[in-house]
Design an enzyme around this catalytic site. Structure first.
Site, short mmCIF file in Angstrom:
data_model
loop_
_atom_site.label_atom_id
_atom_site.label_comp_id
_atom_site.label_asym_id
_atom_site.label_seq_id
_atom_site.Cartn_x
_atom_site.Cartn_y
_atom_site.Cartn_z
CB SER A 175 -1.00 0.09 1.21
OG SER A 175 -1.76 -1.17 1.12
NE ARG A 176 3.73 6.51 -2.87
CZ ARG A 176 4.17 7.47 -2.17
NH1 ARG A 176 3.73 7.29 -0.99
NH2 ARG A 176 5.06 8.37 -2.54
CG LEU A 177 1.32 2.94 4.22
CD1 LEU A 177 0.32 2.31 5.17
CD2 LEU A 177 1.23 4.23 4.11
CG HIS A 178 7.27 1.98 0.04
ND1 HIS A 178 6.95 0.87 -0.19
CD2 HIS A 178 7.04 2.92 -0.92
CE1 HIS A 178 6.44 1.11 -1.55
NE2 HIS A 178 6.31 2.23 -1.94
#
Length: 215
Positions: free
Chosen positions: A192-195
């Site tokens: 979810s692009r929450l790198h």
């Protein structure tokens, strides 16, 4: 075509990165990740994008190979008269990027660059395969040349000249640099692009400030 590019996506879920789980020194953390890249058989894990800029701030980037690492920094070698060599001479601020996509990882380095000693450069240069020594000596890197045939002629001339020698002398315009890091960021892909992004920033007392950055 543009829509196809826009639809390219990858879900990252191979690992996580926590401040509590990293080493206090970023060079040691880099070594740990680099060894994991070696174990994963990443193709040329020492390949890194080197970004330089001219004195007026015009940027340029290319891939070079990391050829050494110490507590001081990251080492690479090149022709001093190449475009990157000229830009480094005018502006010593540089950046590096290592991208290990199979591990869903990236490392960014920002810092300044200095030349290493002629003795260190000669030791590395003469440890290379002889054909690589000849190639580096023959190539006026980044300069316009009339044809590939002209370059191959220079190579053949040097090959003949040094046929009886096991190594070549170090060219005056060739040698090594060390990138002295001021900030190193470790990136681990997450869903979810929450790198995960962990940054080390060098402080005035030579300690490292560690922070988590928003993705």
């Amino acid at each position: 075509m543009n829509q196809n590019i826009a639809d390219l996506r990858q879900t990252y879920s191979a690992a996580t990165l926590e401040v509590s789980g990293i080493l206090p020194d970023p060079i040691n953390q880099f070594e740990q990740w680099f060894n994991e890249a070696l174990s994963a058989k990443i193709i040329e894990p020492n390949a890194m994008v080197l970004a330089t800029a001219s004195s007026d701030g015009k940027p340029s980037a290319r891939t070079v190979l990391l050829k050494g690492l110490s507590e001081k920094g990251f080492f690479f070698y090149t022709n001093y008269e190449s475009k990157k060599g000229q830009q480094i001479a005018a502006n010593p601020s540089v950046a590096l990027v290592f991208s290990w996509l199979p591990l869903e990882r990236q490392i960014r380095v920002e810092g300044s660059v200095i030349k290493i000693s002629r003795e260190e450069s000669a030791t590395y240069f003469q440890s290379r395969p002889k054909s690589s020594q000849i190639g580096a000596s023959a190539s006026p890197q980044s300069a316009a040349i009339p044809s590939r045939a002209a370059l191959e002629t220079l190579f053949t001339q040097l090959e003949t000249k040094y046929a009886a020698q096991s190594v070549l002398p170090l060219p005056d315009n060739w040698g090594g640099y060390c990138v002295i890091p001021q900030q190193i960021e470790f990136w681990q892909g997450r869903p979810s692009r929450l790198h995960d992004r962990i940054s080390y920033t060098l402080q005035a007392d030579n300690t490292w400030k560690i922070e988590r950055l928003a993705p």
